[in-house]
Write a protein that holds these residues in place. Sequence first.
Motif, PDB file in Angstrom:
ATOM      1  N   LEU A  39       9.980  28.224  76.775  1.00  0.00           N
ATOM      2  CA  LEU A  39      10.193  29.044  77.761  1.00  0.00           C
ATOM      3  C   LEU A  39      11.692  28.553  78.629  1.00  0.00           C
ATOM      4  O   LEU A  39      12.220  29.227  79.165  1.00  0.00           O
ATOM      5  CB  LEU A  39       8.934  28.886  78.676  1.00  0.00           C
ATOM      6  N   SER A  40      11.720  27.174  78.642  1.00  0.00           N
ATOM      7  CA  SER A  40      12.844  26.746  79.538  1.00  0.00           C
ATOM      8  C   SER A  40      14.185  27.125  78.815  1.00  0.00           C
ATOM      9  O   SER A  40      15.172  27.118  79.625  1.00  0.00           O
ATOM     10  CB  SER A  40      12.624  25.113  79.720  1.00  0.00           C
ATOM     11  N   LYS A  41      13.966  27.025  77.659  1.00  0.00           N
ATOM     12  CA  LYS A  41      15.386  27.513  76.912  1.00  0.00           C
ATOM     13  C   LYS A  41      15.559  28.920  77.121  1.00  0.00           C
ATOM     14  O   LYS A  41      16.882  29.073  77.232  1.00  0.00           O
ATOM     15  CB  LYS A  41      15.153  26.909  75.492  1.00  0.00           C
ATOM     16  N   ARG A  42      14.692  29.712  77.102  1.00  0.00           N
ATOM     17  CA  ARG A  42      14.779  31.241  77.229  1.00  0.00           C
ATOM     18  C   ARG A  42      15.154  31.266  78.751  1.00  0.00           C
ATOM     19  O   ARG A  42      16.045  32.537  78.868  1.00  0.00           O
ATOM     20  CB  ARG A  42      13.480  31.877  77.120  1.00  0.00           C
ATOM     21  N   SER A  54      22.420  47.034  74.397  1.00  0.00           N
ATOM     22  CA  SER A  54      21.557  46.074  73.611  1.00  0.00           C
ATOM     23  C   SER A  54      21.212  44.969  74.472  1.00  0.00           C
ATOM     24  O   SER A  54      20.250  44.265  74.331  1.00  0.00           O
ATOM     25  CB  SER A  54      22.406  45.479  72.269  1.00  0.00           C
ATOM     26  N   LYS A  55      21.949  44.638  75.335  1.00  0.00           N
ATOM     27  CA  LYS A  55      21.561  43.602  76.566  1.00  0.00           C
ATOM     28  C   LYS A  55      20.525  43.781  76.986  1.00  0.00           C
ATOM     29  O   LYS A  55      19.593  43.070  77.242  1.00  0.00           O
ATOM     30  CB  LYS A  55      22.868  43.456  77.453  1.00  0.00           C
ATOM     31  N   LEU A  56      20.111  45.307  77.678  1.00  0.00           N
ATOM     32  CA  LEU A  56      19.214  45.600  78.238  1.00  0.00           C
ATOM     33  C   LEU A  56      17.921  45.448  77.068  1.00  0.00           C
ATOM     34  O   LEU A  56      16.881  45.044  77.859  1.00  0.00           O
ATOM     35  CB  LEU A  56      19.096  47.030  78.721  1.00  0.00           C
ATOM     36  N   LEU A  57      18.271  45.714  76.137  1.00  0.00           N
ATOM     37  CA  LEU A  57      16.985  45.601  75.304  1.00  0.00           C
ATOM     38  C   LEU A  57      16.690  44.288  75.063  1.00  0.00           C
ATOM     39  O   LEU A  57      15.262  44.063  74.828  1.00  0.00           O
ATOM     40  CB  LEU A  57      17.194  46.626  73.718  1.00  0.00           C
ATOM     41  N   ASP A  59      17.115  41.823  77.144  1.00  0.00           N
ATOM     42  CA  ASP A  59      16.537  41.377  78.179  1.00  0.00           C
ATOM     43  C   ASP A  59      15.033  41.903  78.335  1.00  0.00           C
ATOM     44  O   ASP A  59      14.224  41.193  78.768  1.00  0.00           O
ATOM     45  CB  ASP A  59      17.318  41.770  79.348  1.00  0.00           C
ATOM     46  N   GLY A  60      14.859  43.053  77.660  1.00  0.00           N
ATOM     47  CA  GLY A  60      13.392  43.443  77.983  1.00  0.00           C
ATOM     48  C   GLY A  60      12.263  42.794  76.851  1.00  0.00           C
ATOM     49  O   GLY A  60      11.270  42.473  76.997  1.00  0.00           O
ATOM     50  N   ALA A  61      12.899  42.713  75.774  1.00  0.00           N
ATOM     51  CA  ALA A  61      12.158  41.810  74.766  1.00  0.00           C
ATOM     52  C   ALA A  61      11.973  40.661  75.073  1.00  0.00           C
ATOM     53  O   ALA A  61      10.990  39.676  75.004  1.00  0.00           O
ATOM     54  CB  ALA A  61      13.011  41.961  73.284  1.00  0.00           C
ATOM     55  N   ASP A  62      13.172  39.855  75.767  1.00  0.00           N
ATOM     56  CA  ASP A  62      12.940  38.425  76.378  1.00  0.00           C
ATOM     57  C   ASP A  62      11.978  38.247  77.325  1.00  0.00           C
ATOM     58  O   ASP A  62      11.062  37.315  77.172  1.00  0.00           O
ATOM     59  CB  ASP A  62      14.270  37.958  76.685  1.00  0.00           C
ATOM     60  N   THR A  63      11.819  39.413  78.261  1.00  0.00           N
ATOM     61  CA  THR A  63      10.923  39.355  79.343  1.00  0.00           C
ATOM     62  C   THR A  63       9.415  39.415  78.654  1.00  0.00           C
ATOM     63  O   THR A  63       8.718  38.650  79.011  1.00  0.00           O
ATOM     64  CB  THR A  63      11.199  40.535  80.188  1.00  0.00           C
ATOM     65  N   GLU A  67       6.683  36.597  78.960  1.00  0.00           N
ATOM     66  CA  GLU A  67       5.267  36.748  79.563  1.00  0.00           C
ATOM     67  C   GLU A  67       4.184  36.290  78.491  1.00  0.00           C
ATOM     68  O   GLU A  67       3.135  35.676  78.999  1.00  0.00           O
ATOM     69  CB  GLU A  67       5.277  38.202  79.793  1.00  0.00           C
ATOM     70  N   ASN A  68       4.487  36.710  77.207  1.00  0.00           N
ATOM     71  CA  ASN A  68       3.056  36.503  76.211  1.00  0.00           C
ATOM     72  C   ASN A  68       3.002  34.954  76.002  1.00  0.00           C
ATOM     73  O   ASN A  68       2.187  34.355  76.174  1.00  0.00           O
ATOM     74  CB  ASN A  68       3.562  36.923  74.871  1.00  0.00           C
ATOM     75  N   LEU A  69       4.468  34.061  75.967  1.00  0.00           N
ATOM     76  CA  LEU A  69       4.287  32.752  75.924  1.00  0.00           C
ATOM     77  C   LEU A  69       3.812  32.254  77.122  1.00  0.00           C
ATOM     78  O   LEU A  69       3.028  31.126  77.145  1.00  0.00           O
ATOM     79  CB  LEU A  69       5.828  32.189  75.844  1.00  0.00           C
ATOM     80  N   SER A  70       3.931  32.619  78.262  1.00  0.00           N
ATOM     81  CA  SER A  70       3.499  32.079  79.742  1.00  0.00           C
ATOM     82  C   SER A  70       1.888  32.191  79.525  1.00  0.00           C
ATOM     83  O   SER A  70       1.261  31.441  80.151  1.00  0.00           O
ATOM     84  CB  SER A  70       4.041  32.674  80.643  1.00  0.00           C
TER      85      SER A  70
END
Length: 128
Positions: A39-42, A54-57, A59-63, A67-70
Amino acid sequence: MVQEEKKRYSEEELKEFEELISQKLDATRSELNYIKETLSKRNDSGTDNTSGNSKLLEDGADTSERENLSQLAARLQKFIQQLEAAMVRIKNGTYGICKDTGKLIPKERLRAVPHTQQTIEAKLRQAN
């Protein structure tokens, strides 16, 4: 000798459960630390040079993944607290005794769910 009315586990039996819980604690803490590092690396993602859509996509996948990791980290933290509480019950001699019925929780159940405080019967009654 009938062992049916046994009220608590012996020191040897408690030692076995203590070792099992210690192993689970170590593994869970390692997993939690790994997730926290991930999480801290992300948070300092290296996708700044990626083009528009693709940056928006990403960012959405990262978010979503963050959330899942959190959520997973929160569940692991709760599990660690439950295991630590089980260790306290081992130390004070109340481990393996159902909080609802006062009966000894079967070893098979404790091996499968070492932090449980209920027999399966009490758990099922609670669910209804």
